[in-house]
Design an enzyme around this catalytic site. Structure first.
Site, mmCIF file in Angstrom:
data_model
loop_
_atom_site.group_PDB
_atom_site.id
_atom_site.type_symbol
_atom_site.label_atom_id
_atom_site.label_comp_id
_atom_site.label_asym_id
_atom_site.label_seq_id
_atom_site.Cartn_x
_atom_site.Cartn_y
_atom_site.Cartn_z
ATOM 1 N NE ARG A 15 9.055 14.215 13.716
ATOM 2 C CZ ARG A 15 8.620 13.511 12.681
ATOM 3 N NH1 ARG A 15 9.457 13.184 11.708
ATOM 4 N NH2 ARG A 15 7.352 13.136 12.598
ATOM 5 C CE LYS A 75 3.467 13.326 10.329
ATOM 6 N NZ LYS A 75 3.862 12.348 9.268
ATOM 7 C CE1 TYR A 94 9.058 14.085 5.058
ATOM 8 C CE2 TYR A 94 9.220 14.863 7.319
ATOM 9 C CZ TYR A 94 9.801 14.302 6.210
ATOM 10 O OH TYR A 94 11.124 13.957 6.243
ATOM 11 C CB SER A 134 13.117 6.699 4.970
ATOM 12 O OG SER A 134 12.010 7.245 4.298
ATOM 13 C CG ASP A 198 12.818 -3.934 -3.486
ATOM 14 O OD1 ASP A 198 12.749 -3.050 -2.610
ATOM 15 O OD2 ASP A 198 12.652 -3.696 -4.700
ATOM 16 C CB SER A 219 8.685 -8.812 -3.584
ATOM 17 O OG SER A 219 7.420 -8.769 -2.968
ATOM 18 C CG LEU A 239 7.525 5.871 -0.607
ATOM 19 C CD1 LEU A 239 6.334 6.440 0.145
ATOM 20 C CD2 LEU A 239 8.779 6.686 -0.307
ATOM 21 C CB VAL A 266 7.760 1.797 8.068
ATOM 22 C CG1 VAL A 266 8.502 3.113 7.875
ATOM 23 C CG2 VAL A 266 8.407 0.999 9.207
ATOM 24 C CB ALA A 267 4.206 2.003 3.998
ATOM 25 C CG ASP A 269 3.364 9.083 7.576
ATOM 26 O OD1 ASP A 269 2.438 9.491 8.293
ATOM 27 O OD2 ASP A 269 4.554 9.172 7.900
#
Length: 371
Positions: A15, A75, A94, A134, A198, A219, A239, A266-267, A269
């Site tokens: 990117r 990034k 980010y 996301s 959730d 959840s 997140l 995916v979390a 990061d």
């Protein structure tokens, strides 16, 4: 203002922070833009396009970091890049500092003003600069999960959508936010048997209304453990803005999962949702713990660089223009949503969740900026 765009150097990160149309807007307003040569090549944006838009193409990152007042990236700066930053510069990218003490300490030491895309807020409390990535990562997750489920990749040898007479894969999605909703959309479209967990009833109602085929459940630790054991693919997307991701999947639960099942975190990061998760790269995207394949790539959207670049630029352009037009201090003072993105300033941690995660002193951004 002198705006700099270095080429991203994270593993397989293609990117680029600004597209030529944004460079043109900056140039038309009298700002100067430095773009490192080949910075946009991975997204199909050649130097000639940037030059035509008014940018100065420079030979290396040293020229960008050495001259620019505002550094715009995609990034977080890696260690070699952090050494090039200096006091008085503004970094807009980010950051994901909560799980990254080394980066935080380096940014504090160099005195830079660091604004994180992921904590800039919108008028409705949303995260407008995190949302597009996301969406991309959520839509990618079922695809990479399906690939990891193939036997040659260590998976169970299960086809996500099944075939007539054979059950579809059982997909569990943790989190009903942007990434989770997009993951559910794609996984259900591929024919998988999808459940979303959730703790926000409104999120569950929204998903149930939008995606009728998808099951929704409130959840709890018991439900997470039970459904992880049944799942072929778990996609973790939970997140907490700016903070370390909650560890929802224990190592004990991973041990009890089906051999060859897959976790796509995916979390990652923000530290990841599984106790067994650790960051991986596109070059080496997976590893196995207790016969469970883990995919924990920290820059998933970099694999679809052109789509991701334009999706991100659509949202960052207005903020970049504000920083350049008004100057960073006035822009931050005038816009509380942009000010929420301020994570580091002049040797101070100015985002509470980061300070709490790293057990560092916290300075309120308004106090740090003296506004």
């Amino acid at each position: 203002m002198l705006v700099g765009v270095p080429k991203e150097i994270k593993d397989n990160e293609y990117r680029v922070a600004l597209v030529p149309s944004t460079v043109r807007e900056l140039s038309d307003k009298g700002h100067q833009v430095l773009v490192e040569t080949s910075a946009g090549a991975g997204a199909g944006l050649p130097d000639a396009d940037y030059r035509a838009a008014g940018a100065e193409i420079v030979a290396d990152a040293d020229a960008v970091f050495g001259r620019a007042e505002l550094i715009v990236k995609v990034k977080e700066p890696l260690a070699v890049e952090r050494k090039k930053l200096h006091r008085g510069q503004v970094l807009f990218t980010y950051l994901h500092l909560a799980p990254d003490r080394a980066q935080t300490e380096d940014l504090l030491a160099c005195g830079v003003t660091a604004i994180a895309y992921e904590t800039v807020t919108g008028a409705n409390g949303a995260l407008p600069l995190l949302t597009p990535m996301s969406e991309v990562a959520g839509r990618m997750a079922p695809h990479v999960g399906a690939h990891c489920l193939e036997k040659e990749n260590g998976g169970r040898g299960v086809l996500l959508g099944g075939v007539p007479g054979v059950s579809a894969a059982n997909v569990l999605i943790l989190g009903g936010g942007v990434a989770g909703t997009n993951a559910a959309l794609i996984a259900s479209g591929m024919g998988a048997d999808v459940t979303v967990l959730d703790r926000n009833p409104e999120a569950l109602r929204r998903i149930a209304a939008q995606l009728g085929r998808v099951r929704t459940l409130f959840s709890t630790p018991d439900v997470v453990e039970l459904l992880c054991r049944r799942a072929d693919l778990v996609i973790a997307t939970v997140l907490v803005p700016g903070a370390t991701a909650p560890k929802l999947i224990s190592a004990t639960t991973v041990k009890a999962m089906k051999p060859g099942s897959v976790i796509v975190d995916v979390a990652i990061d923000q530290g990841g949702c599984a106790e067994t998760s650790r960051p991986t790269t596109h070059s080496h995207p997976t590893y196995v713990v207790d016969d469970v394949v883990h995919y924990c790539v920290t820059n998933m959207p970099g694999a679809v660089a052109r789509t991701s670049t334009f999706a991100l630029s659509n949202m960052t352009t207005s903020f970049v223009l504000a920083l350049a037009d008004k100057g960073w201090r006035l822009a931050l003072a005038a816009d509380a949503n942009l000010r929420n993105g301020l994570n580091i300033h002049d040797g101070h941690v100015t985002y509470r969740a980061v300070a709490e995660a790293l057990k560092m002193p916290y300075t309120h951004p308004e106090h740090a900026l003296r506004i």
